[in-house]
Design a protein around this motif. Sequence first.
Motif, short mmCIF file in Angstrom:
data_model
loop_
_atom_site.label_atom_id
_atom_site.label_comp_id
_atom_site.label_asym_id
_atom_site.label_seq_id
_atom_site.Cartn_x
_atom_site.Cartn_y
_atom_site.Cartn_z
N ASN A 189 -4.61 1.37 13.93
CA ASN A 189 -4.08 0.33 14.82
C ASN A 189 -3.86 0.83 16.23
O ASN A 189 -3.78 0.03 17.17
CB ASN A 189 -2.77 -0.23 14.25
CG ASN A 189 -3.00 -1.16 13.06
OD1 ASN A 189 -4.07 -1.76 12.93
ND2 ASN A 189 -1.99 -1.28 12.20
N ASP A 194 -12.05 -1.78 15.02
CA ASP A 194 -12.06 -2.88 14.05
C ASP A 194 -12.19 -2.25 12.66
O ASP A 194 -13.04 -1.40 12.43
CB ASP A 194 -13.25 -3.81 14.30
CG ASP A 194 -13.19 -4.48 15.66
OD1 ASP A 194 -12.08 -4.86 16.07
OD2 ASP A 194 -14.25 -4.60 16.30
N TRP A 195 -11.33 -2.66 11.72
CA TRP A 195 -11.36 -2.05 10.40
C TRP A 195 -10.86 -3.03 9.35
O TRP A 195 -10.15 -3.98 9.64
CB TRP A 195 -10.50 -0.78 10.38
CG TRP A 195 -9.05 -1.02 10.69
CD1 TRP A 195 -8.45 -1.04 11.93
CD2 TRP A 195 -8.02 -1.33 9.74
NE1 TRP A 195 -7.12 -1.33 11.82
CE2 TRP A 195 -6.81 -1.51 10.49
CE3 TRP A 195 -7.98 -1.46 8.36
CZ2 TRP A 195 -5.61 -1.82 9.88
CZ3 TRP A 195 -6.77 -1.77 7.74
CH2 TRP A 195 -5.60 -1.94 8.50
N HIS A 196 -11.26 -2.77 8.11
CA HIS A 196 -10.72 -3.53 6.98
C HIS A 196 -10.94 -2.74 5.70
O HIS A 196 -11.86 -1.94 5.59
CB HIS A 196 -11.35 -4.93 6.87
CG HIS A 196 -12.83 -4.91 6.55
ND1 HIS A 196 -13.80 -4.96 7.52
CD2 HIS A 196 -13.49 -4.84 5.36
CE1 HIS A 196 -15.00 -4.93 6.97
NE2 HIS A 196 -14.84 -4.85 5.65
N GLN A 207 -16.13 0.98 15.77
CA GLN A 207 -15.45 1.25 17.04
C GLN A 207 -16.47 1.49 18.15
O GLN A 207 -17.50 2.15 17.96
CB GLN A 207 -14.52 2.44 16.91
CG GLN A 207 -15.14 3.67 16.28
CD GLN A 207 -14.10 4.70 15.89
OE1 GLN A 207 -12.98 4.69 16.39
NE2 GLN A 207 -14.46 5.60 15.00
#
Length: 317
Positions: A189, A194-196, A207
């Motif tokens: 964070n 961008d992540w999930h 990224q």
Amino acid sequence: MTTATAATTTWTPYEIHPAGLGIDATARALTAHLADTAAVDRLLTEHQALVFRGFGLTPDTLGPVLDLLLRNRLAYVHGNSPRTKVGDNLYTSTEYPAEFTISMHNELSYAESWPTRLAFFCQQAPETGGATPVVDGVRWLESLDPEVREAFAPGVRYTQNLHDGLGLGKSWQDTFETGDRAEVEAYLNGTGADWHWRADGGLHISQLRPATVVHPQTGREVWFNQADQWHPASLGDETAAALAGLLPPEELPQYVTLADGSPIPDAYVLQVRDRGLENAVDVDWATGDLMVIDNMAVGHGRRPFTGPRRVLVAMTD
């Protein structure tokens, strides 16, 4: 640009020997000499890479030297290469098969933050080969064709698929040195990535990062990315190359595109890889040698070797 090119054509790492300093050939004498940390900092900024030879360093005497050269030793968090932690934020160099070349790169240049300097200690020199090549980042950038530099100018997008303990490549636990998802989430964070979490327990990260950076001390623009290492076209390992032919790019353990998400032409990454190696200077190892490099100014890699080779790596911010 012309001035910078001329300044880097004869660049080599700066070697430091006991006789040149007028001190004893011992780890204790080297430690005392390095106590003037400001002088060492200036020397590294000027020469970009320092090689200490003939001081009889061993794993048992290395700690005080590293404490002065790397004053805030970092963990290898978010690192993508396989290595083993052997001490206080001290790691083996990349554990990649001896017959392969590791292409030039700046450590963690794909991450939101990266170490400013690295130290390499040769605990055991190989029988043959195994040099650590280093390349001046300005020279590397200027060696590339204009169309390649232009394509990379907006940056590069890195993608990682980290498994949950069983799968290809590194797990997210090994990558972030924790099994706590909350710690990983807090780290990511703060990076702008961008992540999930995937349904299979793995972690997907994307990224956007720069392809070049301006060195804060020298003001020089340097090549600073690992696009060629993340691209299937430059894989030297036949098994990895075969894998890249079987899986779609978005499912590979790691992948890279241009900033807008479009594929990077194979020819571009091969040019980056090959010209980095062509412009590199090999640092051949003897047991007990120590090299410190400015991670932004200088890229590094590894030549193939035979016989046991053990080089340890530490880093600082």
